[in-house]
Scaffold this active site. Structure first.
Site, short mmCIF file in Angstrom:
data_model
loop_
_atom_site.label_atom_id
_atom_site.label_comp_id
_atom_site.label_asym_id
_atom_site.label_seq_id
_atom_site.Cartn_x
_atom_site.Cartn_y
_atom_site.Cartn_z
N ASP A 177 0.83 -1.20 0.00
CA ASP A 177 0.00 0.00 0.00
C ASP A 177 0.87 1.26 0.00
OD1 ASP A 177 -2.39 1.42 0.10
OD2 ASP A 177 -3.23 0.22 1.72
N GLU A 210 -0.64 1.92 -5.12
CA GLU A 210 -0.46 3.36 -4.86
C GLU A 210 -1.58 4.17 -5.50
OE1 GLU A 210 -0.27 4.21 -8.16
OE2 GLU A 210 1.28 5.73 -7.76
N ASP A 232 -9.92 3.65 -3.64
CA ASP A 232 -10.62 2.45 -3.18
C ASP A 232 -12.02 2.34 -3.76
OD1 ASP A 232 -8.37 2.13 -1.69
OD2 ASP A 232 -9.37 2.11 0.26
C1 GLA Z 1 -5.90 1.40 1.44
C2 GLA Z 1 -6.03 0.43 0.28
C3 GLA Z 1 -7.18 -0.52 0.55
C4 GLA Z 1 -6.97 -1.24 1.88
C5 GLA Z 1 -6.76 -0.24 3.01
C6 GLA Z 1 -6.33 -0.92 4.29
O1 GLA Z 1 -7.01 2.24 1.50
O2 GLA Z 1 -6.21 1.10 -0.93
O3 GLA Z 1 -7.33 -1.43 -0.50
O4 GLA Z 1 -5.86 -2.09 1.77
O5 GLA Z 1 -5.77 0.71 2.66
O6 GLA Z 1 -6.10 0.00 5.31
#
Ligand code: GLA
Length: 674
Positions: A177, A210, A232
């Site tokens: 991440d 990223e 996300d």
């Molecule tokens: C970020 C990532 C997600 C998940 C969260 C976990 O937002 O993009 O897919 O892994 O972190 O904290």
């Protein structure tokens, strides 16, 4: 009051606006040569991993950091991979996301599994997963801490040690991440971990997360096996759609060992309908996306399993050529996507972004198939084979996707001709009064459809009668049978939507039976009363909003029904009207009985000087009036328009071209004269 409002508006400000369909570059399906050269020259990781997009599970979308993310869950998922045939279908990785570790490293700088969640440690879980013939994945961040506010340790500066620890546990997949990255260059951070993973000597699929911030598709093909292209996903239609639209134009960058990752699946999490989840799954497979199940399979419905295990659709995702689908055409929410396949065939997805059924059509030639007398056409959700002489078309339900696998096949006559079924409208029916519908059944093949029988099946207690022939001894290739129907809903029936499927049953020349069904809808409607009636007092045919439900006599509140506030535009208060949020559409049945519509419209004062929208009034398919762009500082704009003869009137609010933030729009004093 002020606090509540700013909280509501904050939520709007954080929303992602839906780009119009036309915003996505039109990518003709004939650019394959360009794609070939791009993917062929991109440097790759030499390890031969992820030759097809990774398939598996990750807990994040269903549990986030909640306590139910634990050893029991992970083992339960691994069990279900076998018990439910998911392993057979190709799912392989069982992956942990954030929150598996304790916030502090041990005295040796090693990561420590949370003993509450993983009382036997991580290696024990990995061993369990491996014993089932599956693979195991883990998560950390290319920063000092992961993304969760509890502050779990990240890998920045610990790459060698963490990678070795993962390898020692038997990790086969790492999601890396981007949180708390301290501003260190992304290429450098992700390359350091690549090298650390390589140094362990263990083959580990490396997933760069990223969020597309540094355009990893331009530099990461020799860094990771996949890279997130967007922020996300969440379990909503608008999120899924928005992400798909960002990921589609990146097709040239994907290929074996280096995939675009539009984030994990939401299928089964409950925020979309099964039709929408089928679209989600179809789009991800067309885009050669990793298929990481994001729902807790221990609670999944049979429909969820059916979607996730659709081997016909999975085969597109896992096709050996590894070509992401391109957009052949996108027009007014009707999308045609084409994916080139290793066997020379094409997958064609007809995707309907709109809230109404839409006919979407293309041809085998446009999809890039060689000239042939006939093609095998496999419907990958119905699992039926037919043939076509070239037309590929369907009426696709609202938010639905029809996916075909199309192959030039010398033995095309072995399959029944494809027939396309359609109706001229979703009828609006006043209880007790007959309504007319016309159906069409068109033979897209080169052989006749014999003993053709067409039925329009109304619900029990209704009447559905063909007033022109609904059968044909033989419908030749290229010919259409049009049938007129009279349908009557029983007096006293409740207003609302009722199923009205249209089915064509026929035989192929070789005797094989075939059917084609179009799931249709009839709306039972109530005629508007004579005189002047406020729109807020009439039933709605449809009501859609960008945020929260449409409100009667208050502004929109953005979440639940009834959470709006008194309406006012430019200092003028309105006690009657509709409170909406762009993009919005509210439909009314006027049944040809109303002569005029009027309202005073604008942005609600609660949005301050922010937001901008346009108001439109549609009578049947005709735009009767539209305002210019109105902003939060404008006084109410008076609308007064004729709607004589219209069966329906739709009140539409668009986002004014700048996204939907703060677009709280009021139809003040909206009323019909009937
Ligand atoms: C970020 C990532 C997600 C998940 C969260 C976990 O937002 O993009 O897919 O892994 O972190 O904290």
């Amino acid at each position: 009051m002020v606090g509540a409002l700013s909280a509501a508006l904050l939520c709007t400000a954080g929303a992602t606006a839906l780009p119009a369909a036309a915003d996505v570059p039109h990518t003709p399906g004939t650019t394959d040569t360009a794609h070939n050269s791009r993917t062929a020259t991109a440097p790759r990781l030499p390890d031969g991993l992820a030759k097809t997009p990774p398939m598996g599970f990750n807990n994040w979308n269903s549990t986030h950091c909640r306590a139910e993310f634990n050893e029991e869950m992970v083992k339960g998922i691994a069990d279900l991979f076998l018990a439910k045939g998911l392993k057979d279908a190709g799912y392989q990785y069982v992956n942990l996301d954030d929150c598996w570790a304790l916030p502090t490293r041990d005295g040796n700088g090693k990561l420590v599994p949370d003993p509450q969640r993983f009382p036997h440690g991580i290696k024990a879980v990995a061993d369990y997963v491996h014993a089932k013939g599956l693979k195991f994945g883990i998560y950390t961040s290319a920063g000092t801490k992961t993304c969760n506010s509890a502050g779990f340790p990240g890998g920045l500066g610990h790459e060698r040690s963490d990678a070795q620890q993962f390898a020692d546990w038997g990790v086969d997949y790492l999601k890396y991440d981007n949180c708390n990255n301290q501003g260190v260059d992304a290429k450098q951070r992700y390359r350091t971990m690549r090298d650390a993973l390589k140094a362990t000597g263990r083959p580990i699929v490396y997933s760069i997360c990223e969020w597309g911030e540094n355009k990893p598709w331009e530099w990461a093909s020799d860094v990771g096996h996949l890279w997130r292209t967007t922020g996300d996903i969440s379990d909503s239609w608008s999120s899924m759609l928005d992400i798909a639209k960002q990921n589609l134009p990146l097709a040239p960058y994907a290929g074996p060992g280096h995939w675009n990752d539009p984030d994990m699946l939401e299928v089964g999490n409950g925020g979309m309908t099964d039709t929408e989840y089928r679209s989600h799954f179809s789009l991800w497979a067309m885009m050669s996306a990793p298929l990481l199940i994001g729902s807790d399979l221990r609670k999944a419905t049979p429909e969820t399993f059916e979607i996730l295990s659709n081997k016909d659709v999975i085969a597109l995702d896992q096709d050996a050529l590894g070509k992401q689908a391109t957009v052949l055409r996108s027009d007014a929410g009707r999308w045609t996507l084409v994916k080139q396949l290793a066997d020379g065939g094409r997958a064609v997805a007809l995707f309907n972004e709109t809230g109404q059924p839409q006919r979407i059509a293309t041809t085998a030639a446009a999809a890039g198939l060689p000239q042939a007398a006939g093609y095998r056409l496999r419907d990958l959700w119905q699992h039926r084979d037919t043939h076509t002489t070239g037309t590929i078309s369907a009426t696709v339900p609202a938010h639905g996707t029809t996916v075909f696998r199309v192959t030039a096949d010398k033995r095309w006559t072995d399959y029944p001709p494809a027939v396309e079924t359609g109706t001229d409208r979703a009828p609006l029916v006043e209880a007790g009064t007959p309504a007319a519908v016309r159906s069409t059944v068109r033979n897209l093949g080169g052989t006749p459809a014999r003993n053709l029988t067409v039925t329009l099946k109304a619900p029990q207690g209704w009447q559905s009668k063909a007033t022109t022939p609904a059968t044909a001894r033989a419908l030749a290739g290229g010919r259409t049978l049009t049938t007129s129907w009279r349908i009557t809903a029983p007096a006293g029936i409740a207003p609302g939507a009722y199923d009205l499927p249209l089915t064509a049953a026929y035989r192929a020349p070789n005797g094989a039976r075939a059917t084609a069904t179009l799931p249709g809808t009839a709306h039972v409607v109530v005629p508007p009363p004579a005189g002047t009636t406020y729109a807020a007092d009439l039933p709605w045919l449809t009501a859609a909003n960008g945020w929260g439900p449409v409100e009667r006599n208050t502004s929109v509140g953005e979440s639940g029904a009834g959470d709006g506030r008194p309406m006012s535009i430019g200092g003028t208060a309105f006690t009657r009207g509709l409170g909406v949020h762009a993009p919005s559409e509210v439909g009314f049945y006027t049944g040809g009985r109303c002569s005029a519509f009027s309202a005073r419209v604008g942005i609600d004062d609660e949005a301050g000087d922010r937001g901008s929208v346009r108001f439109e009034v549609w009578a049947d398919g005709r735009l009767v009036t539209s305002t210019g762009t109105l902003t939060g500082t404008d006084a109410p704009t008076a609308l007064s328009v004729p709607v004589a003869g219209a069966e329906t009137v739709r009140l539409v609010v668009t986002d004014g071209g700048d996204g939907i933030d703060y677009d709280h729009a009021d139809w003040g004093d909206a009323k019909f004269s009937c």
